[in-house]
Design an enzyme around this catalytic site. Sequence first.
Site, PDB file in Angstrom:
ATOM      1  N   CYS A   1       2.403 -17.511 -27.185  1.00  0.00           N
ATOM      2  CA  CYS A   1       3.302 -16.935 -26.172  1.00  0.00           C
ATOM      3  C   CYS A   1       4.297 -18.021 -25.754  1.00  0.00           C
ATOM      4  O   CYS A   1       4.523 -18.975 -26.512  1.00  0.00           O
ATOM      5  CB  CYS A   1       2.517 -16.379 -24.990  1.00  0.00           C
ATOM      6  SG  CYS A   1       1.538 -17.591 -24.088  1.00  0.00           S
TER       7      CYS A   1
ATOM      8  N   ASN B   1       1.784 -20.686 -23.029  1.00  0.00           N
ATOM      9  CA  ASN B   1       0.376 -20.938 -23.406  1.00  0.00           C
ATOM     10  C   ASN B   1      -0.527 -21.130 -22.180  1.00  0.00           C
ATOM     11  O   ASN B   1      -1.507 -21.870 -22.228  1.00  0.00           O
ATOM     12  CB  ASN B   1       0.244 -22.135 -24.376  1.00  0.00           C
ATOM     13  CG  ASN B   1      -1.129 -22.260 -25.047  1.00  0.00           C
ATOM     14  OD1 ASN B   1      -1.563 -23.349 -25.388  1.00  0.00           O
ATOM     15  ND2 ASN B   1      -1.814 -21.147 -25.244  1.00  0.00           N
TER      16      ASN B   1
ATOM     17  N   ARG C   1      -0.636 -15.280 -21.500  1.00  0.00           N
ATOM     18  CA  ARG C   1      -0.975 -14.281 -22.507  1.00  0.00           C
ATOM     19  C   ARG C   1      -1.784 -14.821 -23.686  1.00  0.00           C
ATOM     20  O   ARG C   1      -2.814 -14.224 -24.057  1.00  0.00           O
ATOM     21  CB  ARG C   1       0.303 -13.601 -23.022  1.00  0.00           C
ATOM     22  CG  ARG C   1       0.981 -12.748 -21.978  1.00  0.00           C
ATOM     23  CD  ARG C   1       2.399 -12.398 -22.387  1.00  0.00           C
ATOM     24  NE  ARG C   1       3.248 -13.590 -22.399  1.00  0.00           N
ATOM     25  CZ  ARG C   1       4.487 -13.634 -22.822  1.00  0.00           C
ATOM     26  NH1 ARG C   1       5.043 -12.532 -23.317  1.00  0.00           N
ATOM     27  NH2 ARG C   1       5.176 -14.735 -22.760  1.00  0.00           N
ATOM     28  N   SER C   2      -1.318 -15.919 -24.314  1.00  0.00           N
ATOM     29  CA  SER C   2      -2.024 -16.369 -25.523  1.00  0.00           C
ATOM     30  C   SER C   2      -3.413 -16.952 -25.243  1.00  0.00           C
ATOM     31  O   SER C   2      -4.325 -16.735 -26.041  1.00  0.00           O
ATOM     32  CB  SER C   2      -1.162 -17.307 -26.376  1.00  0.00           C
ATOM     33  OG  SER C   2      -0.811 -18.487 -25.706  1.00  0.00           O
TER      34      SER C   2
ATOM     35  N   ASP D   1       5.411 -10.503 -20.279  1.00  0.00           N
ATOM     36  CA  ASP D   1       5.110 -11.777 -19.619  1.00  0.00           C
ATOM     37  C   ASP D   1       4.715 -11.520 -18.161  1.00  0.00           C
ATOM     38  O   ASP D   1       5.526 -11.020 -17.376  1.00  0.00           O
ATOM     39  CB  ASP D   1       6.378 -12.644 -19.695  1.00  0.00           C
ATOM     40  CG  ASP D   1       6.159 -14.032 -19.143  1.00  0.00           C
ATOM     41  OD1 ASP D   1       5.110 -14.264 -18.510  1.00  0.00           O
ATOM     42  OD2 ASP D   1       7.034 -14.879 -19.360  1.00  0.00           O
TER      43      ASP D   1
HETATM   44  P1  4NP Z   1       2.856 -17.062 -20.932  1.00  0.00           P
HETATM   45  O1  4NP Z   1       3.534 -16.932 -19.476  1.00  0.00           O
HETATM   46  O2  4NP Z   1       3.968 -17.212 -21.928  1.00  0.00           O
HETATM   47  O3  4NP Z   1       2.134 -15.764 -21.092  1.00  0.00           O
HETATM   48  O4  4NP Z   1       1.938 -18.256 -20.874  1.00  0.00           O
HETATM   49  C1  4NP Z   1       4.451 -17.882 -19.000  1.00  0.00           C
HETATM   50  C2  4NP Z   1       4.001 -19.035 -18.439  1.00  0.00           C
HETATM   51  C3  4NP Z   1       4.918 -19.960 -17.949  1.00  0.00           C
HETATM   52  C4  4NP Z   1       6.269 -19.707 -18.024  1.00  0.00           C
HETATM   53  C5  4NP Z   1       6.716 -18.538 -18.608  1.00  0.00           C
HETATM   54  C6  4NP Z   1       5.799 -17.624 -19.107  1.00  0.00           C
HETATM   55  N1  4NP Z   1       7.202 -20.630 -17.494  1.00  0.00           N
HETATM   56  O5  4NP Z   1       8.412 -20.350 -17.523  1.00  0.00           O
HETATM   57  O6  4NP Z   1       6.804 -21.693 -17.016  1.00  0.00           O
END
Ligand code: 4NP
Length: 157
Positions: A8, A11, A14-15, A125
């Site tokens: 994702c 990390n 989701r992942s 997300d």
């Molecule tokens: P993920 O969610 O891709 O599912 O781990 C996110 C976690 C952090 C951020 C974006 C999406 N960020 O912009 O920091």
Amino acid sequence: MVKVLFVCLGNICRSPTAEGVFMALVESEGLGTDITVDSAGTGSWHIGQPPDRRAQEAARLRGVDLSGQRARQAKAADFQHFDYVIAMDNENHADLASICPPGEEHRLHMFMDFAPELGRKNVPDPYYGGDGGFDGVLDLIEGASKGLLSDIREKHL
Ligand code: 4NP
């Protein structure tokens, strides 16, 4: 050994959830010595961090422990190591395609393609949404995990 990598953006939501849920399914089916599971992010912001506390709590309520995981960034060499490199959304897929070594594109997949019956293209997300988003993410991940395991059984086991 079949090797699976979930990817994702950060990390941390989701992942790691997909890694934990899919690993639990693999173990419950007695396939823990046949399939390995890992996860990574296309971004670098959260390297070394544990999963988001909201993701950990939502998974814990379904009996899945994410607390031991630490974030890392996806890299081109992952396409030499993993049989399945699985993107959570279109943006992850495009970012992965841009680092994929020529000839290895067949390893790259969209996670929701393994659950066509759910009619969704992306795992959305949940990072900036409310806690409810994490439960919806878990539903999608549980459905796609079953389809992924069927695909692995058909093609590799
Ligand atoms: P993920 O969610 O891709 O599912 O781990 C996110 C976690 C952090 C951020 C974006 C999406 N960020 O912009 O920091």
